[in-house]
Write an enzyme that holds these catalytic residues in place. Structure first.
Site, PDB file in Angstrom:
ATOM      1  N   ARG A   1       0.828  -1.206   0.000  1.00  0.00           N
ATOM      2  CA  ARG A   1       0.000   0.000   0.000  1.00  0.00           C
ATOM      3  C   ARG A   1       0.858   1.250   0.000  1.00  0.00           C
ATOM      4  O   ARG A   1       0.533   2.238  -0.662  1.00  0.00           O
ATOM      5  CB  ARG A   1      -0.933   0.002   1.213  1.00  0.00           C
ATOM      6  CG  ARG A   1      -1.866   1.201   1.249  1.00  0.00           C
ATOM      7  CD  ARG A   1      -2.887   1.115   2.357  1.00  0.00           C
ATOM      8  NE  ARG A   1      -2.287   1.312   3.680  1.00  0.00           N
ATOM      9  CZ  ARG A   1      -2.983   1.319   4.803  1.00  0.00           C
ATOM     10  NH1 ARG A   1      -4.285   1.084   4.789  1.00  0.00           N
ATOM     11  NH2 ARG A   1      -2.383   1.520   5.958  1.00  0.00           N
TER      12      ARG A   1
ATOM     13  N   HIS B   1     -18.826  10.641   2.017  1.00  0.00           N
ATOM     14  CA  HIS B   1     -19.128   9.342   2.626  1.00  0.00           C
ATOM     15  C   HIS B   1     -20.641   9.168   2.724  1.00  0.00           C
ATOM     16  O   HIS B   1     -21.345  10.085   3.177  1.00  0.00           O
ATOM     17  CB  HIS B   1     -18.513   9.250   4.025  1.00  0.00           C
ATOM     18  CG  HIS B   1     -18.763   7.930   4.679  1.00  0.00           C
ATOM     19  ND1 HIS B   1     -18.062   6.783   4.344  1.00  0.00           N
ATOM     20  CD2 HIS B   1     -19.656   7.556   5.639  1.00  0.00           C
ATOM     21  CE1 HIS B   1     -18.508   5.772   5.071  1.00  0.00           C
ATOM     22  NE2 HIS B   1     -19.484   6.209   5.860  1.00  0.00           N
TER      23      HIS B   1
ATOM     24  N   GLU C   1      -7.386   8.748  10.577  1.00  0.00           N
ATOM     25  CA  GLU C   1      -8.430   7.855  11.059  1.00  0.00           C
ATOM     26  C   GLU C   1      -9.551   7.756  10.032  1.00  0.00           C
ATOM     27  O   GLU C   1     -10.094   8.769   9.593  1.00  0.00           O
ATOM     28  CB  GLU C   1      -8.989   8.358  12.391  1.00  0.00           C
ATOM     29  CG  GLU C   1      -9.955   7.382  13.049  1.00  0.00           C
ATOM     30  CD  GLU C   1     -10.433   7.865  14.397  1.00  0.00           C
ATOM     31  OE1 GLU C   1     -11.307   7.185  14.974  1.00  0.00           O
ATOM     32  OE2 GLU C   1      -9.957   8.911  14.865  1.00  0.00           O
TER      33      GLU C   1
END
Length: 227
Positions: free
Chosen positions: A84, A129, A163
């Site tokens: 990643r 989102h 986060e």
């Protein structure tokens, strides 16, 4: 500056700019996509100055939308990288080439980005989102809202931090959950709201009204209050 802070609910705070967006000519917005690209299309329709549409998925419909609008596109397939971190590094380098991006927009980008990447673009990266964060972070938000018996669902625009789905909220939009809703019908109504608040947030940012300051989203210098 006194008075009540601006709300993150767009219905509670109508903005005349929503009807006729005027964009800075030299703004450079990079949009990251993985899927259908309907949020990308909403920015295209509003004539947002998109410098690049970038995807981790070759020939995704979102890139076809961008090409049809004359927007440069690029693919960085995450499967071609050993880690990643290596993918993130290549992605970051392309975003800031040939010049620094003013804003990075995650519009249905289905990859979790590492801390080095989020730190590099801190304060100039936002995400859309499909839930009313902090409720239902992560995936399958509509199914989870129905399973939880939520009376209200919606979407959130937020600054991206390390986060996952927990950065400072910029805007939310709500829809009622109907008794006969399926995940698909609920998702369709939420998506309509995503288009509206994403375009508004991008416009706020590139016109200098929206900033991340001391860990808070601020509009016109004032902390954005909860709705």
């Amino acid at each position: 500056m006194g008075g009540k802070p601006p709300t993150c609910d767009p219905d509670a705070q109508p903005d005349p700019a929503d009807r006729d967006y005027a964009w800075p000519r030299r703004a450079r917005v990079v949009v990251l996509v993985s899927g259908r690209g309907s949020n990308l299309q909403s920015l295209i329709d509003a004539r947002c100055p998109i410098a690049l549409a970038l995807s981790n998925v070759p020939d995704t419909p979102a890139l076809r939308r961008a090409r049809a609008a004359g927007i440069p596109t690029h693919v960085i397939d995450h499967r071609a990288f050993p880690s990643r971190a290596a993918f993130d590094a290549a992605l970051a380098e392309r975003i800031d080439r040939p010049e620094r991006a003013d804003l990075v927009v995650l519009a249905g980008f289905m990859r979790v980005l590492g801390g080095d990447f989020t730190d590099r673009f801190a304060g100039r990266m936002i995400n859309v989102h499909p839930s009313l964060l902090p409720a239902f972070p992560g995936l399958r938000t509509h199914e989870r809202a129905l399973a939880a018996g939520a009376a209200t669902h919606g979407c959130t625009i937020h600054f991206v931090t390390q986060e996952l789905d927990a950065g400072p909220v910029i805007a939310r939009a709500r829809v009622p959950v109907r008794p006969n809703d399926s995940a698909a019908s609920l998702a369709a109504r939420v998506l309509e709201r995503e288009h509206r608040i994403l375009t508004r947030a991008v416009h706020w940012f590139v016109t200098g009204r929206l900033r991340l300051h001391d860990g808070e989203a601020r509009l016109d210098g004032r902390r954005i209050g909860d709705d």
